[in-house]
Design a protein around this motif. Structure first.
Motif, PDB file in Angstrom:
ATOM      1  N   ALA A  33     -81.147  15.631 -72.801  1.00 53.11           N
ATOM      2  CA  ALA A  33     -81.071  14.163 -72.826  1.00 53.11           C
ATOM      3  C   ALA A  33     -82.424  13.490 -72.924  1.00 53.11           C
ATOM      4  N   SER A  34     -83.516  14.224 -72.761  1.00 56.56           N
ATOM      5  CA  SER A  34     -84.829  13.590 -72.727  1.00 56.56           C
ATOM      6  C   SER A  34     -85.732  14.001 -73.883  1.00 56.56           C
ATOM      7  N   PHE A  35     -85.187  14.657 -74.899  1.00 58.56           N
ATOM      8  CA  PHE A  35     -86.068  15.129 -75.961  1.00 58.56           C
ATOM      9  C   PHE A  35     -85.296  15.370 -77.253  1.00 58.56           C
ATOM     10  N   SER A  36     -85.917  14.950 -78.361  1.00 60.57           N
ATOM     11  CA  SER A  36     -85.338  15.211 -79.674  1.00 60.57           C
ATOM     12  C   SER A  36     -86.466  15.487 -80.665  1.00 60.57           C
ATOM     13  N   THR A  37     -86.151  16.274 -81.671  1.00 62.43           N
ATOM     14  CA  THR A  37     -87.120  16.550 -82.735  1.00 62.43           C
ATOM     15  C   THR A  37     -86.476  16.325 -84.093  1.00 62.43           C
ATOM     16  N   LEU A  38     -87.321  15.911 -85.027  1.00 69.71           N
ATOM     17  CA  LEU A  38     -86.940  15.806 -86.433  1.00 69.71           C
ATOM     18  C   LEU A  38     -87.924  16.673 -87.206  1.00 69.71           C
ATOM     19  N   LYS A  39     -87.396  17.639 -87.942  1.00 74.96           N
ATOM     20  CA  LYS A  39     -88.249  18.587 -88.636  1.00 74.96           C
ATOM     21  C   LYS A  39     -88.042  18.477 -90.143  1.00 74.96           C
ATOM     22  N   ILE A  40     -89.139  18.559 -90.865  1.00 69.73           N
ATOM     23  CA  ILE A  40     -89.089  18.566 -92.317  1.00 69.73           C
ATOM     24  C   ILE A  40     -89.786  19.844 -92.795  1.00 69.73           C
ATOM     25  N   LEU A  74     -80.877   4.973 -91.667  1.00 71.08           N
ATOM     26  CA  LEU A  74     -80.459   5.838 -90.564  1.00 71.08           C
ATOM     27  C   LEU A  74     -80.343   7.271 -91.080  1.00 71.08           C
ATOM     28  N   LEU A  75     -81.047   8.181 -90.435  1.00 72.56           N
ATOM     29  CA  LEU A  75     -80.999   9.580 -90.845  1.00 72.56           C
ATOM     30  C   LEU A  75     -79.913  10.339 -90.084  1.00 72.56           C
ATOM     31  N   ILE A  76     -79.917  10.188 -88.769  1.00 66.44           N
ATOM     32  CA  ILE A  76     -78.986  10.922 -87.915  1.00 66.44           C
ATOM     33  C   ILE A  76     -78.925  10.249 -86.558  1.00 66.44           C
ATOM     34  N   TYR A  77     -77.785  10.360 -85.870  1.00 65.22           N
ATOM     35  CA  TYR A  77     -77.777   9.894 -84.494  1.00 65.22           C
ATOM     36  C   TYR A  77     -76.964  10.825 -83.611  1.00 65.22           C
ATOM     37  N   PHE A  78     -77.314  10.804 -82.339  1.00 63.83           N
ATOM     38  CA  PHE A  78     -76.710  11.650 -81.315  1.00 63.83           C
ATOM     39  C   PHE A  78     -76.081  10.771 -80.241  1.00 63.83           C
ATOM     40  N   ASN A  79     -74.938  11.178 -79.741  1.00 64.93           N
ATOM     41  CA  ASN A  79     -74.368  10.610 -78.523  1.00 64.93           C
ATOM     42  C   ASN A  79     -74.255  11.748 -77.515  1.00 64.93           C
ATOM     43  N   ASN A  80     -74.819  11.529 -76.324  1.00 69.81           N
ATOM     44  CA  ASN A  80     -74.774  12.566 -75.287  1.00 69.81           C
ATOM     45  C   ASN A  80     -75.245  13.919 -75.815  1.00 69.81           C
ATOM     46  N   ASN A  81     -76.325  13.880 -76.576  1.00 69.77           N
ATOM     47  CA  ASN A  81     -77.004  15.060 -77.118  1.00 69.77           C
ATOM     48  C   ASN A  81     -76.259  15.728 -78.277  1.00 69.77           C
ATOM     49  N   VAL A  82     -75.124  15.195 -78.670  1.00 71.36           N
ATOM     50  CA  VAL A  82     -74.325  15.808 -79.731  1.00 71.36           C
ATOM     51  C   VAL A  82     -74.537  15.036 -81.030  1.00 71.36           C
ATOM     52  N   ASP A 122     -74.814  12.839 -89.501  1.00 68.77           N
ATOM     53  CA  ASP A 122     -76.072  13.223 -90.153  1.00 68.77           C
ATOM     54  C   ASP A 122     -76.000  12.965 -91.654  1.00 68.77           C
ATOM     55  N   SER A 123     -75.109  12.083 -92.062  1.00 72.49           N
ATOM     56  CA  SER A 123     -74.922  11.834 -93.495  1.00 72.49           C
ATOM     57  C   SER A 123     -76.143  11.190 -94.140  1.00 72.49           C
ATOM     58  N   GLY A 124     -77.029  10.631 -93.323  1.00 70.75           N
ATOM     59  CA  GLY A 124     -78.228  10.018 -93.870  1.00 70.75           C
ATOM     60  C   GLY A 124     -79.389  10.978 -94.066  1.00 70.75           C
ATOM     61  N   MET A 125     -79.245  12.180 -93.611  1.00 69.82           N
ATOM     62  CA  MET A 125     -80.303  13.176 -93.800  1.00 69.82           C
ATOM     63  C   MET A 125     -80.413  13.471 -95.293  1.00 69.82           C
ATOM     64  N   PRO A 126     -81.618  13.297 -95.855  1.00 67.85           N
ATOM     65  CA  PRO A 126     -81.770  13.362 -97.318  1.00 67.85           C
ATOM     66  C   PRO A 126     -81.331  14.691 -97.919  1.00 67.85           C
ATOM     67  N   GLU A 127     -81.667  15.758 -97.317  1.00 70.70           N
ATOM     68  CA  GLU A 127     -81.345  17.075 -97.883  1.00 70.70           C
ATOM     69  C   GLU A 127     -81.610  18.133 -96.829  1.00 70.70           C
ATOM     70  N   ASP A 128     -81.369  19.366 -97.228  1.00 69.59           N
ATOM     71  CA  ASP A 128     -81.463  20.461 -96.260  1.00 69.59           C
ATOM     72  C   ASP A 128     -82.862  20.663 -95.703  1.00 69.59           C
ATOM     73  N   ARG A 129     -83.836  20.056 -96.302  1.00 66.81           N
ATOM     74  CA  ARG A 129     -85.202  20.202 -95.783  1.00 66.81           C
ATOM     75  C   ARG A 129     -85.362  19.496 -94.446  1.00 66.81           C
ATOM     76  N   PHE A 130     -84.449  18.582 -94.136  1.00 66.61           N
ATOM     77  CA  PHE A 130     -84.505  17.811 -92.904  1.00 66.61           C
ATOM     78  C   PHE A 130     -83.528  18.393 -91.884  1.00 66.61           C
ATOM     79  N   SER A 131     -83.993  18.520 -90.647  1.00 71.79           N
ATOM     80  CA  SER A 131     -83.109  18.943 -89.574  1.00 71.79           C
ATOM     81  C   SER A 131     -83.517  18.228 -88.295  1.00 71.79           C
ATOM     82  N   ALA A 132     -82.549  18.002 -87.400  1.00 72.57           N
ATOM     83  CA  ALA A 132     -82.826  17.331 -86.134  1.00 72.57           C
ATOM     84  C   ALA A 132     -82.084  18.036 -85.016  1.00 72.57           C
TER      85      ALA A 132
END
Lengths: 112, 112
Positions: free
Chosen positions: A72-79, A45-53, A57-67
């Motif tokens: 409510a209908s769209f999410s992105t994960l960027k490296i 698990l990298l990150i999860y959102f409830n109600n868009n919040v 994000d403790s599973g995000m490997p490092e600062d190179r990752f952002s989400a």
């Protein structure tokens, strides 16, 4: 319902490039999850959102990752920048809180 | 936080035999326990789930049992078929937000 929709299905990029993965959750679901799957580490698990919040994000490997989840209908994960060790299958999943997850088809990322 | 242990990591059975996969969890507050099946190259898919107010649930050839006192739950597949070959993941709800914690997975091989 079309289910959880992820794009692209496959991504091949060169080391150092920015990669953006996209996810459209099932309409009405209020939780969204990003997972990474590799043979060595299984489902992480990298990150999860409830109600868009973002909740965890403790599973995000490092600062190179952002989400982000701007609505409510769209999410992105960027490296940025990507590295060969980021090669994996990235799954997005959505659910109602307290219920099982529905996974998308995943994005197979290869960083060369 | 919640921790889920899953055994065995690999399981090989003859077609027609039964297969049992076991999971233990640590958080007595967990109340939802789904099982997922992931075929090679595909997404994890929910196959059966159970809540803590139920001890057993059955759906055709698959069943799940839950022992809240011992904090373990099991997946039972009877009359196995080659198409049952896949990786199976157990999960338990955990954390204040009810997110799922997954086991490491069991690779089931059914030999014809």
């Amino acid at each position: 319902d079309a289910g959880v929709i992820q794009s692209p299905r496959h991504e091949v990029t060169e080391m150092g490039q920015e990669v953006t993965l996209r996810c459209k959750p099932i309409s009405g679901h209020n939780s969204l999850f990003w997972y990474r799957q590799t043979m060595m580490r299984g489902l992480e698990l990298l990150i999860y959102f409830n109600n868009n919040v973002p909740i965890d994000d403790s599973g995000m490997p490092e600062d190179r990752f952002s989400a982000k989840m701007p609505n409510a209908s769209f999410s992105t994960l960027k490296i940025q920048p990507s590295e060969p060790r980021d090669s994996a299958v990235y799954f997005c999943a959505s659910s109602l809180v307290g219920y099982g997850y529905t996974f998308g088809s995943g994005t197979r990322l290869t960083v060369v | 936080g919640e921790n889920v242990e899953q055994h065995p990591s690999t399981l090989s059975v003859q077609e027609g035999d039964s297969a049992v996969i076991k999971c233990t969890y640590s958080d007595s507050a967990s109340n939802y326990f789904p099982w997922y099946k992931q075929e090679l190259g595909k997404r994890p898919q929910l196959i059966i789930d159970i809540r803590s107010n139920v001890g057993e649930k059955k759906d055709q050839r698959i069943a799940v049992t839950l022992n809240k006192t011992a904090k373990h739950f099991s997946l039972h597949i009877t009359e196995t078929q080659p198409e049952d070959s896949a990786v199976y993941f157990c999960a338990a709800s955990g954390g204040s937000q009810g997110n799922l914690i997954f086991g490491k997975g069991t690779k089931l091989s059914v030999k014809p």
